[in-house]
Design an enzyme around this catalytic site. Structure first.
Site, PDB file in Angstrom:
ATOM      1  N   GLU A 164       0.725  -1.219  -0.081  1.00 32.36           N
ATOM      2  CA  GLU A 164      -0.108  -0.030   0.172  1.00 32.36           C
ATOM      3  C   GLU A 164       0.776   1.186  -0.017  1.00 32.36           C
ATOM      4  OE1 GLU A 164      -2.560  -0.244   3.432  1.00 32.36           O
ATOM      5  OE2 GLU A 164      -4.053  -1.326   2.126  1.00 32.36           O
ATOM      6  N   GLU A 196      -6.131  -7.332  -0.949  1.00 31.54           N
ATOM      7  CA  GLU A 196      -6.768  -7.128   0.616  1.00 31.54           C
ATOM      8  C   GLU A 196      -8.058  -6.578   0.540  1.00 31.54           C
ATOM      9  OE1 GLU A 196      -3.496  -5.635   3.002  1.00 31.54           O
ATOM     10  OE2 GLU A 196      -4.981  -4.353   4.052  1.00 31.54           O
TER      11      GLU A 196
END
Length: 588
Positions: free
Chosen positions: A146, A249
């Site tokens: 991320e 995710e």
């Protein structure tokens, strides 16, 4: 003869029992949007992500846990987050997945991987070499979990703040790592993170990695965060444009990993992504004591979990995997197909230019999709005047609320137009500041007659640098912030906004992005200058509704159609060369 038949039957049964996702589907690849198997047939990965491997939850990185996910839960993939590029841990998990017969995503679980490119190159190169040595076909490589902040001081500095990492930085990092993998694994799927917690897939779609095969891009969401709802349209846009996205995710919870588990919001998400056919991994295999954790406290690190060891999240996701991976369909988990017709993106598509708290310069930013906030909440409504049928308002109207966003690809320092759509019960001011500075200016709004009656208000805004800036929007009172944008200006704005002589206003003629390849709008004669190689010019409102489209093949200029009313618009050129866009304003 009867004995022979019986033995034959036992042999067939034994062969079927040994079948696994890897043995049935083999080497995976990408075909347009879809993950496909060795036979070229679409194959959806559904499985679990383990938790960070440095919080004590690496205790679950065991063969028993992987086999439980594969055998008891019906998962066909696991994701192993490796925060410190621990090769031995990654290789052990790869072996466990091979033994269980399922696929594995090896994830560099970092928010600042671009600051550690050389180590990432070495890590992924060595993992690919191990894959080649073992003859494995079940490994997918996730290069960057991320991306967060451009100015991280190190690979582990997740709290540096400042500007969000741009797609150009992420892309450059990925392009430095990919060759190290391809030297040993020419076919494995490589997954590239995207800006703002891997939510900025549209930035990647506008400028994808070229010259490589089997490259996918990451989208993350947390289903009980209402502001993440607009990301579903990013998945649909990807599908309809053959742009490969994998959800490495997602959580049933709010974006913190904790908070509410709103089943209806999760069902909406799952109906949507399952109808589209996108692969996913759920967060997370841990007993952390938060909503998104799949296990209750004390669950064995070696798997073999019963229902008493599962949280509400664990039970929900296990049910999805077990039934959907068995081919039982949406009805088996109480869901119905969603409307994912690509035609929704044409004509009146109201989400076309919405970004999730981050966007290329000139695009509209949805109010509720804030990056960071205080005293702010998302409100859902059925009012059609509200973008996305949601807006952002104060948690407590007696206290100041603020929400912060990152604006990318600012063409130059100078004055621009800040344009906001709000609903309000009384007059007031929507304030905005840039890069943690003092208040730059404010938009004065008047009562619109209610929070769901939305009107547009605008003022000037000074952006101090080219490139990237953070914008904080704040307000006090009963106000609905629906959507806003920062746009290049028309010469008339220097008068309307009180910009004095000598103060640079960044107009359409002077903005670098607008001048690129000579695509620009001349406000003096209301004409677009069209570069060669494009076929169609389309005009969209700030909300993304298409209002006009015309064929521009072979034309050097096109006059603005007189039917286009006053307002701020996005002009988009499209064709074989891709897309170019600029924002412009109609004043008459």
């Amino acid at each position: 003869m009867m004995l022979k038949k019986l033995l034959t039957g036992l042999l067939v049964f034994s062969a079927c029992a040994l079948a696994t996702p890897i043995s049935e589907h083999g080497q995976l690849s990408l075909k347009g949007f879809d993950v496909v198997d060795k036979n070229g047939q679409p194959y959806v990965l559904r499985g679990m992500s383990f938790f960070w491997d440095d919080w004590g939850f690496e205790k679950f990185f065991t063969e028993g846990a992987v086999k439980t996910i594969a055998n008891d839960w019906g998962g066909n993939v696991v994701r192993t987050p490796i925060h410190d590029l621990n090769e031995s841990r990654a290789k052990a998990m790869i072996d466990y997945a091979a033994s269980a017969g399922i696929y594995i995503i090896v994830d560099y679980h970092s928010h600042c991987a671009h600051k550690n490119a050389s180590s990432a190159q070495s890590f992924f190169g060595n993992i690919a070499s191990y894959v080649k040595q073992k003859g494995y076909v079940h490994v997918l490589y996730e290069l960057y979990n991320e991306p967060l902040y451009e100015n991280c001081s190190s690979a582990s500095d997740t709290y540096a703040g400042g500007s969000l990492t741009s797609w150009s930085t992420i892309k450059q990092y990925a392009e430095s790592v990919i060759p190290k993998i391809r030297a040993n694994d020419p076919n494995g799927i490589i997954i590239v993170g995207t800006p703002n917690y891997s939510q900025g897939t549209e930035a990647a779609r506008a400028n994808p990695i070229t010259g490589q095969k089997n490259i996918a891009y990451t989208l993350h969401f947390y289903a009980s965060t209402s502001g993440h709802g607009s990301l579903r349209w990013n998945v649909l846009r990807a599908k309809c444009n053959d742009f490969p996205v994998i959800i490495t995710e997602w959580g049933v919870s709010e974006s913190s990993g904790d908070g509410n588990f709103t089943k209806s919001m999760n069902d909406t998400w799952m109906s949507w992504i399952e109808t589209i056919g996108v692969s996913w991994a759920n967060w997370s295999i841990s007993d952390k004591g938060e909503t998104s954790a799949a296990l209750t406290g004390g669950a064995s690190s070696n798997g073999g979990w019963n229902d008493g060891n599962l949280t509400a999240s664990g039970k929900y996701v296990k049910n999805l995997m077990k039934n959907l991976n068995a081919g039982k369909g949406l009805s088996s988990v109480g869901l119905s197909p969603a409307n994912v017709d690509c035609a929704q993106l044409e004509g009146g598509g109201e989400y076309e230019f919405v970004r999730n708290g981050v966007g290329n310069f000139g695009y509209a930013i949805q109010g509720e999709n804030y990056m960071d906030s205080s005293n702010a909440k998302t409100v859902e409504t059925d009012a059609k005047g509200v973008q996305n049928e949601m807006y952002l308002t104060s948690q407590n109207s007696g206290s100041e609320a603020w929400a912060e966003y990152t604006l990318m690809d600012i063409p130059a320092a100078g004055y621009y137009v800040f344009y906001a759509k709000v609903g309000a019960n009384s007059d007031g001011y929507l304030r905005y500041s840039v890069d943690e500075g003092a208040t730059v200016d404010s938009v004065k709004y008047t009562s619109t007659g209610g929070l769901t009656t939305i009107k547009g208000f605008y003022n000037k805004i000074a952006l101090p640098t080219e490139g990237t800036s953070n914008i904080r929007v704040s307000w006090k009172g009963d106000v609905a912030l629906d959507v806003f944008s920062v746009v290049v200006a028309d010469s008339a704005d220097s008068v309307d906004l009180g910009i004095k002589a000598g103060e640079q206003i960044v107009s359409i003629g002077s903005a670098k992005t607008a001048m690129s390849d000579q695509f620009r709008f001349d406000s003096r004669n209301s004409t677009f200058m069209i570069p060669a190689g494009y076929e169609r010019l389309s005009l969209f409102t700030v909300k993304g509704r298409k209002v006009y489209s015309v064929d521009v093949q072979g034309k050097a200029n096109v006059e603005l159609d007189r039917s286009v009313k006053k307002g701020v618009y996005m002009a988009v050129l499209s064709g074989a060369k891709g897309q170019k866009s600029l924002q412009f304003k109609v004043t008459e």
